[in-house]
Motif scaffolding. Structure first.
Motif, PDB file in Angstrom:
ATOM      1  N   VAL A  29     -46.149 -32.823 -30.542  1.00  0.00           N
ATOM      2  CA  VAL A  29     -44.995 -33.774 -30.139  1.00  0.00           C
ATOM      3  C   VAL A  29     -43.839 -32.637 -30.292  1.00  0.00           C
ATOM      4  O   VAL A  29     -43.311 -32.002 -31.240  1.00  0.00           O
ATOM      5  CB  VAL A  29     -44.713 -34.738 -31.247  1.00  0.00           C
ATOM      6  N   MET A  30     -42.932 -32.554 -29.163  1.00  0.00           N
ATOM      7  CA  MET A  30     -42.013 -31.821 -29.111  1.00  0.00           C
ATOM      8  C   MET A  30     -40.530 -32.854 -29.054  1.00  0.00           C
ATOM      9  O   MET A  30     -40.421 -33.686 -28.265  1.00  0.00           O
ATOM     10  CB  MET A  30     -41.646 -30.823 -27.955  1.00  0.00           C
ATOM     11  N   THR A  31     -39.737 -32.895 -30.196  1.00  0.00           N
ATOM     12  CA  THR A  31     -38.465 -33.670 -30.317  1.00  0.00           C
ATOM     13  C   THR A  31     -37.301 -32.795 -29.856  1.00  0.00           C
ATOM     14  O   THR A  31     -37.004 -31.765 -30.535  1.00  0.00           O
ATOM     15  CB  THR A  31     -38.680 -34.098 -31.537  1.00  0.00           C
ATOM     16  N   PHE A  32     -36.428 -33.490 -29.046  1.00  0.00           N
ATOM     17  CA  PHE A  32     -35.076 -32.939 -28.889  1.00  0.00           C
ATOM     18  C   PHE A  32     -34.038 -34.213 -28.619  1.00  0.00           C
ATOM     19  O   PHE A  32     -34.116 -35.050 -27.694  1.00  0.00           O
ATOM     20  CB  PHE A  32     -34.920 -32.308 -27.440  1.00  0.00           C
ATOM     21  N   GLY A  33     -33.647 -34.411 -29.978  1.00  0.00           N
ATOM     22  CA  GLY A  33     -32.660 -35.600 -30.054  1.00  0.00           C
ATOM     23  C   GLY A  33     -33.497 -36.939 -29.718  1.00  0.00           C
ATOM     24  O   GLY A  33     -34.679 -36.861 -30.559  1.00  0.00           O
ATOM     25  N   PRO A  34     -32.961 -37.587 -29.032  1.00  0.00           N
ATOM     26  CA  PRO A  34     -33.674 -38.903 -28.717  1.00  0.00           C
ATOM     27  C   PRO A  34     -34.982 -38.842 -27.706  1.00  0.00           C
ATOM     28  O   PRO A  34     -35.577 -39.921 -27.661  1.00  0.00           O
ATOM     29  CB  PRO A  34     -32.686 -39.734 -28.056  1.00  0.00           C
ATOM     30  N   ILE A  35     -35.202 -37.598 -27.159  1.00  0.00           N
ATOM     31  CA  ILE A  35     -36.311 -37.468 -26.101  1.00  0.00           C
ATOM     32  C   ILE A  35     -37.575 -36.648 -27.160  1.00  0.00           C
ATOM     33  O   ILE A  35     -37.473 -35.653 -27.854  1.00  0.00           O
ATOM     34  CB  ILE A  35     -35.809 -36.264 -25.127  1.00  0.00           C
ATOM     35  N   ALA A  36     -38.653 -37.092 -27.030  1.00  0.00           N
ATOM     36  CA  ALA A  36     -39.756 -36.858 -27.494  1.00  0.00           C
ATOM     37  C   ALA A  36     -41.207 -36.701 -26.638  1.00  0.00           C
ATOM     38  O   ALA A  36     -41.262 -37.585 -25.785  1.00  0.00           O
ATOM     39  CB  ALA A  36     -40.342 -38.093 -28.751  1.00  0.00           C
ATOM     40  N   ILE A  37     -41.702 -35.482 -26.654  1.00  0.00           N
ATOM     41  CA  ILE A  37     -42.517 -35.158 -25.328  1.00  0.00           C
ATOM     42  C   ILE A  37     -43.998 -35.104 -26.419  1.00  0.00           C
ATOM     43  O   ILE A  37     -44.174 -34.138 -26.808  1.00  0.00           O
ATOM     44  CB  ILE A  37     -42.302 -33.973 -24.792  1.00  0.00           C
TER      45      ILE A  37
ATOM     46  N   PHE B 277     -42.368 -27.603 -17.939  1.00  0.00           N
ATOM     47  CA  PHE B 277     -42.004 -26.305 -17.678  1.00  0.00           C
ATOM     48  C   PHE B 277     -40.651 -26.176 -18.155  1.00  0.00           C
ATOM     49  O   PHE B 277     -40.421 -24.810 -18.748  1.00  0.00           O
ATOM     50  CB  PHE B 277     -42.238 -26.109 -16.274  1.00  0.00           C
ATOM     51  N   LEU B 278     -39.604 -26.776 -17.908  1.00  0.00           N
ATOM     52  CA  LEU B 278     -38.219 -26.645 -18.380  1.00  0.00           C
ATOM     53  C   LEU B 278     -38.212 -26.369 -20.003  1.00  0.00           C
ATOM     54  O   LEU B 278     -37.519 -25.449 -20.492  1.00  0.00           O
ATOM     55  CB  LEU B 278     -37.194 -27.497 -17.910  1.00  0.00           C
ATOM     56  N   VAL B 279     -38.658 -27.249 -20.621  1.00  0.00           N
ATOM     57  CA  VAL B 279     -38.790 -27.130 -21.778  1.00  0.00           C
ATOM     58  C   VAL B 279     -39.357 -26.116 -22.440  1.00  0.00           C
ATOM     59  O   VAL B 279     -38.806 -25.274 -23.387  1.00  0.00           O
ATOM     60  CB  VAL B 279     -39.547 -28.526 -22.549  1.00  0.00           C
ATOM     61  N   ARG B 280     -40.553 -25.575 -21.943  1.00  0.00           N
ATOM     62  CA  ARG B 280     -41.230 -24.357 -22.653  1.00  0.00           C
ATOM     63  C   ARG B 280     -40.388 -23.101 -22.291  1.00  0.00           C
ATOM     64  O   ARG B 280     -40.382 -22.122 -22.973  1.00  0.00           O
ATOM     65  CB  ARG B 280     -42.645 -24.341 -22.019  1.00  0.00           C
ATOM     66  N   GLU B 281     -39.853 -23.207 -21.301  1.00  0.00           N
ATOM     67  CA  GLU B 281     -38.756 -22.096 -20.864  1.00  0.00           C
ATOM     68  C   GLU B 281     -37.340 -22.178 -21.213  1.00  0.00           C
ATOM     69  O   GLU B 281     -36.393 -21.744 -20.556  1.00  0.00           O
ATOM     70  CB  GLU B 281     -39.147 -21.873 -19.389  1.00  0.00           C
ATOM     71  N   ARG B 282     -36.976 -22.931 -22.368  1.00  0.00           N
ATOM     72  CA  ARG B 282     -35.663 -23.481 -22.478  1.00  0.00           C
ATOM     73  C   ARG B 282     -34.892 -22.270 -23.089  1.00  0.00           C
ATOM     74  O   ARG B 282     -33.496 -22.498 -22.965  1.00  0.00           O
ATOM     75  CB  ARG B 282     -35.555 -24.600 -23.466  1.00  0.00           C
ATOM     76  N   GLU B 283     -35.471 -21.326 -23.355  1.00  0.00           N
ATOM     77  CA  GLU B 283     -34.529 -19.964 -23.647  1.00  0.00           C
ATOM     78  C   GLU B 283     -33.903 -19.307 -22.693  1.00  0.00           C
ATOM     79  O   GLU B 283     -33.265 -18.250 -22.965  1.00  0.00           O
ATOM     80  CB  GLU B 283     -35.408 -19.038 -24.869  1.00  0.00           C
ATOM     81  N   ARG B 284     -33.966 -19.758 -21.421  1.00  0.00           N
ATOM     82  CA  ARG B 284     -33.525 -19.169 -20.208  1.00  0.00           C
ATOM     83  C   ARG B 284     -33.491 -19.739 -19.035  1.00  0.00           C
ATOM     84  O   ARG B 284     -33.737 -21.032 -19.046  1.00  0.00           O
ATOM     85  CB  ARG B 284     -34.769 -17.953 -19.532  1.00  0.00           C
ATOM     86  N   ILE B 285     -32.444 -19.453 -18.162  1.00  0.00           N
ATOM     87  CA  ILE B 285     -32.402 -20.196 -16.767  1.00  0.00           C
ATOM     88  C   ILE B 285     -33.789 -19.937 -15.928  1.00  0.00           C
ATOM     89  O   ILE B 285     -33.878 -18.871 -15.758  1.00  0.00           O
ATOM     90  CB  ILE B 285     -30.928 -19.659 -16.335  1.00  0.00           C
ATOM     91  N   VAL B 286     -34.060 -21.052 -15.487  1.00  0.00           N
ATOM     92  CA  VAL B 286     -35.573 -20.914 -14.471  1.00  0.00           C
ATOM     93  C   VAL B 286     -34.974 -21.131 -13.064  1.00  0.00           C
ATOM     94  O   VAL B 286     -34.189 -22.078 -12.726  1.00  0.00           O
ATOM     95  CB  VAL B 286     -36.421 -22.071 -14.657  1.00  0.00           C
ATOM     96  N   PRO B 287     -35.083 -19.867 -12.364  1.00  0.00           N
ATOM     97  CA  PRO B 287     -34.527 -20.000 -10.815  1.00  0.00           C
ATOM     98  C   PRO B 287     -35.454 -21.137 -10.143  1.00  0.00           C
ATOM     99  O   PRO B 287     -36.614 -21.503 -10.383  1.00  0.00           O
ATOM    100  CB  PRO B 287     -35.227 -18.618 -10.538  1.00  0.00           C
ATOM    101  N   LYS B 288     -34.748 -21.577  -9.100  1.00  0.00           N
ATOM    102  CA  LYS B 288     -35.261 -22.510  -8.384  1.00  0.00           C
ATOM    103  C   LYS B 288     -36.608 -22.247  -7.706  1.00  0.00           C
ATOM    104  O   LYS B 288     -37.653 -23.084  -7.525  1.00  0.00           O
ATOM    105  CB  LYS B 288     -34.416 -23.008  -7.256  1.00  0.00           C
ATOM    106  N   GLN B 289     -36.867 -21.022  -7.327  1.00  0.00           N
ATOM    107  CA  GLN B 289     -37.985 -20.612  -6.539  1.00  0.00           C
ATOM    108  C   GLN B 289     -39.159 -20.406  -7.591  1.00  0.00           C
ATOM    109  O   GLN B 289     -40.385 -20.896  -7.199  1.00  0.00           O
ATOM    110  CB  GLN B 289     -37.749 -19.195  -6.119  1.00  0.00           C
ATOM    111  N   GLU B 290     -38.942 -20.199  -8.781  1.00  0.00           N
ATOM    112  CA  GLU B 290     -40.048 -20.051  -9.902  1.00  0.00           C
ATOM    113  C   GLU B 290     -40.627 -21.860 -10.155  1.00  0.00           C
ATOM    114  O   GLU B 290     -41.637 -21.717 -10.012  1.00  0.00           O
ATOM    115  CB  GLU B 290     -39.343 -19.711 -11.039  1.00  0.00           C
ATOM    116  N   LEU B 291     -39.579 -22.437 -10.220  1.00  0.00           N
ATOM    117  CA  LEU B 291     -39.783 -23.972 -10.297  1.00  0.00           C
ATOM    118  C   LEU B 291     -40.635 -24.458  -9.163  1.00  0.00           C
ATOM    119  O   LEU B 291     -41.563 -25.155  -9.273  1.00  0.00           O
ATOM    120  CB  LEU B 291     -38.786 -24.692 -10.403  1.00  0.00           C
ATOM    121  N   ALA B 292     -40.149 -24.114  -8.085  1.00  0.00           N
ATOM    122  CA  ALA B 292     -40.851 -24.421  -6.761  1.00  0.00           C
ATOM    123  C   ALA B 292     -42.406 -24.027  -6.661  1.00  0.00           C
ATOM    124  O   ALA B 292     -43.440 -24.719  -6.357  1.00  0.00           O
ATOM    125  CB  ALA B 292     -40.154 -24.006  -5.617  1.00  0.00           C
ATOM    126  N   ASP B 293     -42.580 -22.613  -7.163  1.00  0.00           N
ATOM    127  CA  ASP B 293     -43.753 -22.101  -6.910  1.00  0.00           C
ATOM    128  C   ASP B 293     -44.443 -22.587  -8.150  1.00  0.00           C
ATOM    129  O   ASP B 293     -45.980 -22.929  -7.760  1.00  0.00           O
ATOM    130  CB  ASP B 293     -43.695 -20.713  -7.339  1.00  0.00           C
TER     131      ASP B 293
END
Length: 223
Positions: free
Chosen positions: A126-134, A160-176
């Motif tokens: 379980v990963m918790t970020f304020g009121p959001i729990a995954i 994916f965004l949560v696991r890579e939250r230390e950086r900006i994820v490019p749109k192309q990488e997300l699409a891939d």
């Protein structure tokens, strides 16, 4: 989940990749040790399958270098060698498990699932970020304790965004990541998906969990 398959036998590599993709994984393929080590260093991976008998750079060296660099992704080695010494050498180098060739696909699939489950438990189910729990294992997202109705794509995007939250994820990488076979890679589709996910995570507009960085991509902002 994104896997890396490093195997020089083209027929075996492509056949395994097709079977793993049919099971829902995204699979990157490398045909030799140099290419495989580059991918393992540069791509956000959940697990790597590494053949020991590779050209250019053998699998044992790949495992040793990744562990020496502090990379803790699960590593499953493939070997045609049946002696216990080779198995021990791979495990002592830092591999998590091994499969001896020839093998049946269900055996490899079971090892992959077991290593991924173990990895998720190690990083916390379980990963918790304020009121959001995954809840990673169950793939459930809760807002203030209430489960959200997310599509499979919305969940994959969020995780994916949560696991890579230390950086900006490019749109192309997300699409891939979301569309590994090239379907629906239109940036408008991704923007619609991001918009839907934002509304579900932040219906009151007070959290701003996903930031758009103009010209660069997206970043998950909650800590």
């Amino acid at each position: 989940m994104r896997l890396l398959l490093i195997e020089d036998d083209t027929a075996l590599r492509e056949g395994l990749a097709r079977q793993l993709e049919a099971d829902g994984y995204r699979v990157d393929q490398a045909k030799d040790g140099d290419e495989g080590l580059f991918y393992a260093r540069e791509y956000p991976l959940d697990l790597a399958i590494v053949d020991l008998g590779l050209p250019k750079l053998n699998g044992l060296t790949i495992v040793q270098r990744l562990r020496a660099e502090g990379r803790d992704i699960p590593l499953l080695i493939l070997t045609a060698r049946g002696t216990w010494q080779d198995k021990v050498a791979g495990l002592e180098a830092g591999a998590d498990d091994y499969v001896v060739k020839p093998f049946d696909y269900p055996e490899l699939a079971a090892r992959v699932k077991a290593l991924l489950r173990r990895s998720l438990k190690a990083t916390g189910d379980v990963m918790t970020f304020g009121p959001i729990a995954i809840e990673v294992g169950a793939q459930v997202v809760r807002l203030n304790g209430e489960a959200l109705e997310l599509t499979a794509y919305e969940y994959r995007l969020l995780e994916f965004l949560v696991r890579e939250r230390e950086r900006i994820v490019p749109k192309q990488e997300l699409a891939d990541y979301l569309y590994p076979h090239g379907e629906d890679r239109d940036s408008n589709v991704l923007e619609v998906l991001i918009g839907r996910l934002r509304r579900k995570l932040d219906p009151e507009g007070t959290l701003s969990p996903i930031e758009t960085v103009r010209g660069r991509g997206y970043r998950f902002t909650l800590q």
